[in-house]
Design a protein around this motif. Structure first.
Motif, PDB file in Angstrom:
ATOM      1  N   LEU A 147     -12.207 -40.175 -18.961  1.00  0.00           N
ATOM      2  CA  LEU A 147     -12.084 -41.183 -19.813  1.00  0.00           C
ATOM      3  C   LEU A 147     -13.037 -42.592 -19.328  1.00  0.00           C
ATOM      4  O   LEU A 147     -13.670 -42.994 -20.110  1.00  0.00           O
ATOM      5  N   CYS A 148     -12.910 -42.797 -18.124  1.00  0.00           N
ATOM      6  CA  CYS A 148     -13.539 -43.836 -17.468  1.00  0.00           C
ATOM      7  C   CYS A 148     -15.013 -43.449 -17.781  1.00  0.00           C
ATOM      8  O   CYS A 148     -15.753 -44.306 -17.885  1.00  0.00           O
ATOM      9  N   ARG A 149     -15.370 -42.438 -17.320  1.00  0.00           N
ATOM     10  CA  ARG A 149     -16.831 -41.881 -17.463  1.00  0.00           C
ATOM     11  C   ARG A 149     -17.356 -42.066 -18.632  1.00  0.00           C
ATOM     12  O   ARG A 149     -18.572 -42.753 -19.015  1.00  0.00           O
ATOM     13  N   GLY A 164     -22.101 -41.085  -8.455  1.00  0.00           N
ATOM     14  CA  GLY A 164     -20.719 -40.376  -7.964  1.00  0.00           C
ATOM     15  C   GLY A 164     -20.036 -39.272  -8.605  1.00  0.00           C
ATOM     16  O   GLY A 164     -19.383 -38.726  -8.053  1.00  0.00           O
ATOM     17  N   SER A 165     -20.058 -39.399 -10.121  1.00  0.00           N
ATOM     18  CA  SER A 165     -19.061 -38.458 -10.754  1.00  0.00           C
ATOM     19  C   SER A 165     -19.951 -37.021 -10.406  1.00  0.00           C
ATOM     20  O   SER A 165     -19.183 -36.144 -10.359  1.00  0.00           O
ATOM     21  N   TRP A 166     -21.231 -36.969 -10.463  1.00  0.00           N
ATOM     22  CA  TRP A 166     -21.990 -35.604 -10.277  1.00  0.00           C
ATOM     23  C   TRP A 166     -21.568 -35.515  -8.774  1.00  0.00           C
ATOM     24  O   TRP A 166     -21.323 -33.904  -8.453  1.00  0.00           O
ATOM     25  N   LEU A 206     -18.451 -31.387  -4.823  1.00  0.00           N
ATOM     26  CA  LEU A 206     -17.428 -31.414  -3.952  1.00  0.00           C
ATOM     27  C   LEU A 206     -16.305 -30.757  -4.314  1.00  0.00           C
ATOM     28  O   LEU A 206     -15.485 -30.321  -3.344  1.00  0.00           O
ATOM     29  N   GLY A 207     -16.172 -30.476  -5.521  1.00  0.00           N
ATOM     30  CA  GLY A 207     -14.950 -29.834  -6.110  1.00  0.00           C
ATOM     31  C   GLY A 207     -13.799 -30.711  -6.234  1.00  0.00           C
ATOM     32  O   GLY A 207     -12.712 -30.187  -6.332  1.00  0.00           O
ATOM     33  N   GLN A 208     -13.950 -31.905  -6.043  1.00  0.00           N
ATOM     34  CA  GLN A 208     -12.789 -32.882  -6.306  1.00  0.00           C
ATOM     35  C   GLN A 208     -13.068 -34.002  -7.018  1.00  0.00           C
ATOM     36  O   GLN A 208     -13.644 -35.049  -6.760  1.00  0.00           O
ATOM     37  N   THR A 209     -12.535 -33.664  -8.302  1.00  0.00           N
ATOM     38  CA  THR A 209     -13.121 -34.721  -9.423  1.00  0.00           C
ATOM     39  C   THR A 209     -11.820 -35.736  -9.763  1.00  0.00           C
ATOM     40  O   THR A 209     -12.008 -36.908 -10.240  1.00  0.00           O
ATOM     41  N   PHE A 210     -10.427 -35.459  -9.136  1.00  0.00           N
ATOM     42  CA  PHE A 210      -9.316 -36.394  -9.433  1.00  0.00           C
ATOM     43  C   PHE A 210      -8.725 -36.408 -10.776  1.00  0.00           C
ATOM     44  O   PHE A 210      -8.152 -37.518 -11.063  1.00  0.00           O
ATOM     45  N   GLU A 211      -9.246 -35.481 -11.432  1.00  0.00           N
ATOM     46  CA  GLU A 211      -8.853 -35.430 -13.013  1.00  0.00           C
ATOM     47  C   GLU A 211      -7.511 -34.828 -13.064  1.00  0.00           C
ATOM     48  O   GLU A 211      -7.085 -34.138 -12.076  1.00  0.00           O
ATOM     49  N   ILE A 224     -16.455 -42.434  -5.844  1.00  0.00           N
ATOM     50  CA  ILE A 224     -16.529 -41.398  -4.447  1.00  0.00           C
ATOM     51  C   ILE A 224     -15.552 -41.845  -3.462  1.00  0.00           C
ATOM     52  O   ILE A 224     -14.674 -40.960  -3.331  1.00  0.00           O
ATOM     53  N   LEU A 225     -15.617 -42.920  -2.919  1.00  0.00           N
ATOM     54  CA  LEU A 225     -14.815 -43.294  -1.843  1.00  0.00           C
ATOM     55  C   LEU A 225     -13.492 -43.880  -2.081  1.00  0.00           C
ATOM     56  O   LEU A 225     -12.405 -43.311  -1.383  1.00  0.00           O
ATOM     57  N   VAL A 226     -13.117 -44.689  -3.217  1.00  0.00           N
ATOM     58  CA  VAL A 226     -12.028 -45.157  -3.232  1.00  0.00           C
ATOM     59  C   VAL A 226     -10.614 -44.124  -3.370  1.00  0.00           C
ATOM     60  O   VAL A 226      -9.567 -44.323  -2.748  1.00  0.00           O
ATOM     61  N   ASN A 227     -10.934 -43.284  -4.131  1.00  0.00           N
ATOM     62  CA  ASN A 227     -10.042 -42.003  -4.431  1.00  0.00           C
ATOM     63  C   ASN A 227      -9.474 -41.494  -3.053  1.00  0.00           C
ATOM     64  O   ASN A 227      -8.478 -41.242  -2.726  1.00  0.00           O
ATOM     65  N   ARG A 228     -10.426 -41.100  -2.187  1.00  0.00           N
ATOM     66  CA  ARG A 228     -10.360 -40.514  -1.047  1.00  0.00           C
ATOM     67  C   ARG A 228      -9.662 -41.462   0.037  1.00  0.00           C
ATOM     68  O   ARG A 228      -8.832 -41.094   0.814  1.00  0.00           O
ATOM     69  N   VAL A 229      -9.829 -42.778   0.008  1.00  0.00           N
ATOM     70  CA  VAL A 229      -9.092 -43.765   0.625  1.00  0.00           C
ATOM     71  C   VAL A 229      -7.600 -43.638   0.073  1.00  0.00           C
ATOM     72  O   VAL A 229      -6.710 -43.938   1.060  1.00  0.00           O
ATOM     73  N   PHE A 230      -7.290 -43.834  -1.106  1.00  0.00           N
ATOM     74  CA  PHE A 230      -6.079 -43.333  -1.825  1.00  0.00           C
ATOM     75  C   PHE A 230      -5.281 -42.215  -1.110  1.00  0.00           C
ATOM     76  O   PHE A 230      -4.151 -42.411  -0.927  1.00  0.00           O
ATOM     77  N   MET A 231      -6.068 -41.051  -1.104  1.00  0.00           N
ATOM     78  CA  MET A 231      -5.465 -39.974  -0.301  1.00  0.00           C
ATOM     79  C   MET A 231      -4.865 -40.109   1.062  1.00  0.00           C
ATOM     80  O   MET A 231      -3.718 -39.733   1.582  1.00  0.00           O
ATOM     81  N   LEU A 232      -5.937 -40.835   2.045  1.00  0.00           N
ATOM     82  CA  LEU A 232      -5.541 -41.189   3.288  1.00  0.00           C
ATOM     83  C   LEU A 232      -4.231 -41.982   3.514  1.00  0.00           C
ATOM     84  O   LEU A 232      -3.613 -42.111   4.244  1.00  0.00           O
TER      85      LEU A 232
END
Length: 322
Positions: free
Chosen positions: A42-44, A215-217, A222-227, A310-318
């Protein structure tokens, strides 16, 4: 500025808040929350349509060169954009585009009552449109034309949203074509005989779109879209205390990351450009020159878009915030 008296503080603050929905602080904080807390899809869609309608609206302003309402008789409650031309109202255009892009895209992704969504979309876009009249920044004609242009653009582009999504996310040309096209649009923006904030604001939007598109591409590669996972459409997230706490945590971490990125990139790009053009760093007026303004704003907000996507969602995971 003419003297005025506020007789209804509730409406006064409501319209000032509604007018703020078209400013940078809203875009850099609230719009990313759709990506972090709801659905990157939706954001995209939202960023793509927002960029399109804002670019067309800003260009029309500087091509038509129709003035804002005279003061007096109106009282202008905003000063930053006073030098901009009036028609069309890009606040109205953005409000229509944001509200109805989400409304049209969400049914395939999230379970909700369409009638309720339609009511919210109409209410929010109407408040923003009315706020431009209240703040004295636009006439009824400016707002009406902005809303109409945005509605026409939504109608014309809607059949091609899926096709564009596929190209944006899967084509090997996408991460090159998007930034180059958007940077080209920034450099070829219409020139004025006086300085206006329209070019800088437009390049800001183009840069954010470029970063988010790339970033979406990258996320797809990377196979990780966080959808959302599972069968679509998924139910709306339940607003439990734990969910609210996680949402607040994501918001705080995300905003710090984006604001920090903005500050670092702005400072660094300006220093480099001032050095390249041999300008004194204390010359603030130089930031208004095309050869400075376009690259520094485009670079800064492309970085913001990349960090956001790209980065923020991966920080959320950490941090255990997903």
């Amino acid at each position: 500025m003419p003297q005025y008296e506020v007789r209804n503080w509730l409406l006064h603050f409501l319209f000032l808040l509604s007018a703020g929905l078209g400013h940078e602080i809203f875009y850099i904080t609230c719009l990313p929350c759709i990506h972090w807390n709801l659905d990157p899809f939706l954001c995209r869609r939202l960023v793509n349509m927002w960029t399109l309608v804002m670019y067309i609206g800003q260009v029309l302003k500087d091509v038509l060169k129709l003035p804002r309402p005279l003061s007096p008789p109106v009282v202008k409650l905003e000063t930053r954009v006073e030098a901009e031309y009036g028609l069309p109202s890009t606040h109205a255009m953005a409000a229509i585009a944001i509200s109805f892009t989400v409304l049209l895209s969400a049914p395939s992704r999230i379970q909700f009552r369409f009638e309720v969504g339609l009511l919210i979309a109409v209410m929010l876009s109407s408040l923003v449109c009315l706020s431009r009249l209240y703040t004295g920044m636009h006439s009824v004609l400016d707002v009406s034309c902005g809303a109409l242009i945005s509605a026409v653009l939504l109608l014309l582009t809607y059949p091609y949203w899926e096709t564009f999504d596929h190209f944006q996310l899967t084509s090997r040309f996408s991460p090159v074509a998007a930034p180059l096209l958007l940077l080209f649009l920034g450099y070829t923006y219409p020139e004025l005989d006086h300085y206006s904030t329209t070019r800088g604001d437009t390049v800001t939007i183009l840069g954010a779109c470029a970063g988010y598109s790339v970033g979406s591409w990258v996320n797809v590669q990377l196979g990780q879209t966080f959808e959302p996972q599972g069968t679509l459409p998924v139910p709306l997230p339940t607003l439990t205390p734990n969910a609210l706490a996680l949402g607040a945590g994501r918001f705080l971490v995300g905003v710090v990351a984006l604001v920090g990125t903005r500050q670092i990139m702005k400072t660094g790009s300006l220093k480099m450009l001032y050095w390249w053009y041999r300008l004194p760093e204390k010359d603030d007026s130089a930031k208004r020159r095309k050869e400075i303004e376009v690259p520094y704003k485009f670079t800064t907000y492309t970085a913001v878009g990349l960090v956001h996507s790209i980065l923020v969602n991966r920080v959320f995971m950490l941090l255990g915030l997903l």
